[in-house]
Design a protein around this motif. Structure first.
Motif, PDB file in Angstrom:
ATOM      1  N   ASP A 138     -13.221   9.715  -2.556  1.00 51.72           N
ATOM      2  CA  ASP A 138     -14.474   9.195  -3.099  1.00 51.72           C
ATOM      3  C   ASP A 138     -14.330   7.730  -3.504  1.00 51.72           C
ATOM      4  O   ASP A 138     -15.314   6.993  -3.527  1.00 51.72           O
ATOM      5  CB  ASP A 138     -14.910  10.021  -4.313  1.00 51.72           C
ATOM      6  CG  ASP A 138     -15.182  11.463  -3.961  1.00 51.72           C
ATOM      7  OD1 ASP A 138     -16.015  11.705  -3.067  1.00 51.72           O
ATOM      8  OD2 ASP A 138     -14.564  12.357  -4.568  1.00 51.72           O
ATOM      9  N   PHE A 139     -13.119   7.318  -3.828  1.00 54.68           N
ATOM     10  CA  PHE A 139     -12.865   5.931  -4.193  1.00 54.68           C
ATOM     11  C   PHE A 139     -11.417   5.599  -3.892  1.00 54.68           C
ATOM     12  O   PHE A 139     -10.574   6.500  -3.777  1.00 54.68           O
ATOM     13  CB  PHE A 139     -13.173   5.662  -5.674  1.00 54.68           C
ATOM     14  CG  PHE A 139     -12.296   6.406  -6.646  1.00 54.68           C
ATOM     15  CD1 PHE A 139     -11.160   5.809  -7.180  1.00 54.68           C
ATOM     16  CD2 PHE A 139     -12.593   7.711  -7.030  1.00 54.68           C
ATOM     17  CE1 PHE A 139     -10.345   6.493  -8.068  1.00 54.68           C
ATOM     18  CE2 PHE A 139     -11.790   8.398  -7.915  1.00 54.68           C
ATOM     19  CZ  PHE A 139     -10.658   7.788  -8.442  1.00 54.68           C
ATOM     20  N   ALA A 140     -11.122   4.331  -3.738  1.00 56.94           N
ATOM     21  CA  ALA A 140      -9.751   3.893  -3.467  1.00 56.94           C
ATOM     22  C   ALA A 140      -9.515   2.556  -4.153  1.00 56.94           C
ATOM     23  O   ALA A 140     -10.317   1.624  -4.021  1.00 56.94           O
ATOM     24  CB  ALA A 140      -9.506   3.772  -1.966  1.00 56.94           C
ATOM     25  N   LEU A 141      -8.412   2.476  -4.885  1.00 61.49           N
ATOM     26  CA  LEU A 141      -7.991   1.244  -5.545  1.00 61.49           C
ATOM     27  C   LEU A 141      -6.670   0.798  -4.933  1.00 61.49           C
ATOM     28  O   LEU A 141      -5.823   1.637  -4.604  1.00 61.49           O
ATOM     29  CB  LEU A 141      -7.810   1.455  -7.050  1.00 61.49           C
ATOM     30  CG  LEU A 141      -8.983   2.052  -7.818  1.00 61.49           C
ATOM     31  CD1 LEU A 141      -8.595   2.271  -9.282  1.00 61.49           C
ATOM     32  CD2 LEU A 141     -10.212   1.166  -7.726  1.00 61.49           C
ATOM     33  N   GLU A 142      -6.492  -0.503  -4.780  1.00 61.26           N
ATOM     34  CA  GLU A 142      -5.256  -1.040  -4.238  1.00 61.26           C
ATOM     35  C   GLU A 142      -4.641  -2.014  -5.236  1.00 61.26           C
ATOM     36  O   GLU A 142      -5.332  -2.882  -5.768  1.00 61.26           O
ATOM     37  CB  GLU A 142      -5.519  -1.749  -2.909  1.00 61.26           C
ATOM     38  CG  GLU A 142      -6.040  -0.820  -1.821  1.00 61.26           C
ATOM     39  CD  GLU A 142      -6.304  -1.539  -0.514  1.00 61.26           C
ATOM     40  OE1 GLU A 142      -6.128  -2.788  -0.484  1.00 61.26           O
ATOM     41  OE2 GLU A 142      -6.683  -0.882   0.470  1.00 61.26           O
ATOM     42  N   SER A 143      -3.352  -1.845  -5.487  1.00 57.26           N
ATOM     43  CA  SER A 143      -2.625  -2.738  -6.387  1.00 57.26           C
ATOM     44  C   SER A 143      -1.678  -3.598  -5.564  1.00 57.26           C
ATOM     45  O   SER A 143      -0.817  -3.075  -4.856  1.00 57.26           O
ATOM     46  CB  SER A 143      -1.840  -1.930  -7.430  1.00 57.26           C
ATOM     47  OG  SER A 143      -1.068  -2.774  -8.251  1.00 57.26           O
ATOM     48  N   ASN A 144      -1.862  -4.908  -5.624  1.00 64.91           N
ATOM     49  CA  ASN A 144      -1.032  -5.835  -4.858  1.00 64.91           C
ATOM     50  C   ASN A 144      -0.299  -6.763  -5.809  1.00 64.91           C
ATOM     51  O   ASN A 144      -0.908  -7.631  -6.455  1.00 64.91           O
ATOM     52  CB  ASN A 144      -1.896  -6.647  -3.887  1.00 64.91           C
ATOM     53  CG  ASN A 144      -2.451  -5.785  -2.767  1.00 64.91           C
ATOM     54  OD1 ASN A 144      -1.751  -5.454  -1.830  1.00 64.91           O
ATOM     55  ND2 ASN A 144      -3.711  -5.404  -2.885  1.00 64.91           N
ATOM     56  N   ARG A 145       1.000  -6.545  -5.919  1.00 62.25           N
ATOM     57  CA  ARG A 145       1.824  -7.347  -6.830  1.00 62.25           C
ATOM     58  C   ARG A 145       1.901  -8.783  -6.329  1.00 62.25           C
ATOM     59  O   ARG A 145       2.098  -9.030  -5.137  1.00 62.25           O
ATOM     60  CB  ARG A 145       3.212  -6.728  -6.926  1.00 62.25           C
ATOM     61  CG  ARG A 145       4.097  -7.314  -8.015  1.00 62.25           C
ATOM     62  CD  ARG A 145       5.335  -6.449  -8.172  1.00 62.25           C
ATOM     63  NE  ARG A 145       6.200  -6.895  -9.258  1.00 62.25           N
ATOM     64  CZ  ARG A 145       7.226  -6.182  -9.718  1.00 62.25           C
ATOM     65  NH1 ARG A 145       7.491  -5.001  -9.182  1.00 62.25           N
ATOM     66  NH2 ARG A 145       7.975  -6.641 -10.702  1.00 62.25           N
ATOM     67  N   VAL A 146       1.762  -9.711  -7.247  1.00 58.25           N
ATOM     68  CA  VAL A 146       1.734 -11.127  -6.888  1.00 58.25           C
ATOM     69  C   VAL A 146       3.096 -11.738  -7.165  1.00 58.25           C
ATOM     70  O   VAL A 146       3.656 -11.575  -8.252  1.00 58.25           O
ATOM     71  CB  VAL A 146       0.640 -11.868  -7.679  1.00 58.25           C
ATOM     72  CG1 VAL A 146       0.615 -13.342  -7.306  1.00 58.25           C
ATOM     73  CG2 VAL A 146      -0.727 -11.235  -7.399  1.00 58.25           C
TER      74      VAL A 146
END
Length: 414
Positions: free
Chosen positions: A251-259
């Motif tokens: 139903d939803f998707a979150l993405e975490s991208n380390r900087v």
């Protein structure tokens, strides 16, 4: 049916409560022990119209016309996580996703705003399939940083739970019902960390088996009117690991991208999919070490990383955030091959797979900008393979690793 026993704890207790149901307890008796969801809890749960729950003579629930169009949209966190549904939080290994999940859980259980927005208050059930001993320290760090008290609303399950295992799923269901009844609080979030460790019994590359897994998670979400957040890893190419059915059924998707480079330590969390709201919403989380006020057996202070600053990224900051995300994805390509050169065409393919809706010419420009920035920072070296460009890590002993979050991404956790 006998249910497998699961160990449940919270950060204020060293004891474990065992939730089990024996064959002497009927379903009706168990139901009578649990409070109804509508009245005792502080957060209202929308009740479907009568026609929405009326079964047809064939045993299937049906609706007519526009029935239910005006049912209020309930958010767990506005624009990020719906009140009911199944979604995922995805990043590469060491992508800080567990820290973001614990920060979210802390906000929900303590009434602390998440990104300045009110979060739905209630119980959080956290299935820590690995590194469970470190979770209470991370939550304690959240409490110290935010002058908050999560009480017993954070319920930690210290072993893997597979959605496709009938006994484990049923035991989890009974734990949620028991804690809801005893604490007189609504369950609002179930975190499964990680999908890989909690998917025993299925092939994650099988569309049918992954869809069945999500279907069982959806049943739990609907039964308790809560959100289920599945923590997951990206593949070597930067896409979602496993079958495409995983993202398709969410139903939803979150993405975490380390900087990188890490000064300060930060990650950008983006809404990649949302059935209830918009996509492309970005938020930046800064993390810093916080001492917990105790020492390890070597006499050294015990610390943990916590979110010390979090903010939505405004539209005029989006290009910079986009470049940071691209740089993180490109660096992730070197996880399994830190000493190898990677052709530019391969980096193009990985970014294209990550953002299939973006035109190839735009992807080409973004790869050029991200690679140039990484070269300027001294992280990558540019070289030639024939007539084509390729890139190599400047130092083969880079701190990029390929281990699960709970094991290595917090060097300050002992």
């Amino acid at each position: 049916m006998d249910f497998q026993k699961l160990c449940v704890s919270n950060q204020h207790s060293d004891q474990c409560d065992i939730a089990s149901k024996t064959t002497d307890t009927t379903d009706q008796q168990w139901e009578q022990m649990c409070l109804p969801l509508e009245e005792p809890f502080t957060t209202p749960v929308p009740v479907p119209l009568e026609s929405q729950t009326r079964p047809s003579k064939y045993g299937l629930k049906v609706t007519y016309g526009t029935d239910g169009w005006d049912t209020p949209v309930i958010w767990l966190v506005p624009d990020f996580i719906p009140g009911t549904g199944v979604g995922t939080l995805v990043s590469a290994s060491m992508g800080l996703k567990t820290f973001v999940a614990v920060h979210l859980a802390g906000c929900i259980t303590s009434g602390t705003p998440f990104l300045g927005m009110p979060a739905r208050n209630g119980l959080v059930f956290y299935v820590a399939a690995e590194g469970a001993s470190g979770l209470p320290r991370r939550l304690k760090g959240f409490e110290l940083q935010n002058n908050a008290d999560c009480g017993q609303k954070f319920v930690l399950i210290t072993q893997p739970v597979s959605m496709v295992n009938d006994d484990e799923r049923s035991a989890l269901r009974q734990i949620i019902k028991q804690e809801s009844e005893s604490q007189n609080e609504a369950p609002v979030l179930l975190v499964i960390d990680t999908f890989s460790q909690c998917s025993a019994g299925i092939d994650e590359n099988s569309a049918g088996q992954v869809a069945q897994y999500i279907n069982y998670a959806t049943q739990l979400a609907n039964e308790f009117s809560m959100a289920v957040l599945i923590v997951h890893h990206t593949s070597k190419s930067g896409g979602y690991r496993g079958s495409s059915a995983l993202l398709a059924n969410m139903d939803f998707a979150l993405e975490s991208n380390r900087v990188k480079p890490e000064s300060p330590i930060k990650t950008v969390v983006s809404v990649a999919k949302s059935k209830e709201g918009a996509t492309g919403i970005n938020a930046e989380f800064h993390l810093s070490p916080v001492e917990l006020g105790l020492n390890d057996n070597a006499g050294r202070p015990v610390s943990t990383l916590v979110v010390t600053d979090a903010k939505l990224i405004e539209k005029d900051a989006a290009p910079h955030a986009t470049r940071d995300i691209d740089m993180s994805i490109i660096q992730g390509q070197f996880t399994e091959r830190p000493t190898d050169s990677i052709p530019r065409d391969q980096l193009l393919a990985s970014l294209s797979a990550k953002f299939p809706e973006i035109a190839p010419s735009t992807i080409d420009k973004r790869v050029s900008q991200a690679c140039s920035a990484l070269v300027e920072m001294g992280i990558l070296l540019e070289e030639k393979i024939g007539r084509n460009k390729a890139y190599r890590l400047k130092h083969s002993d880079s701190n990029i690793g390929d281990s699960d979050d709970n094991d290595v991404d917090d060097p300050l956790d002992f």
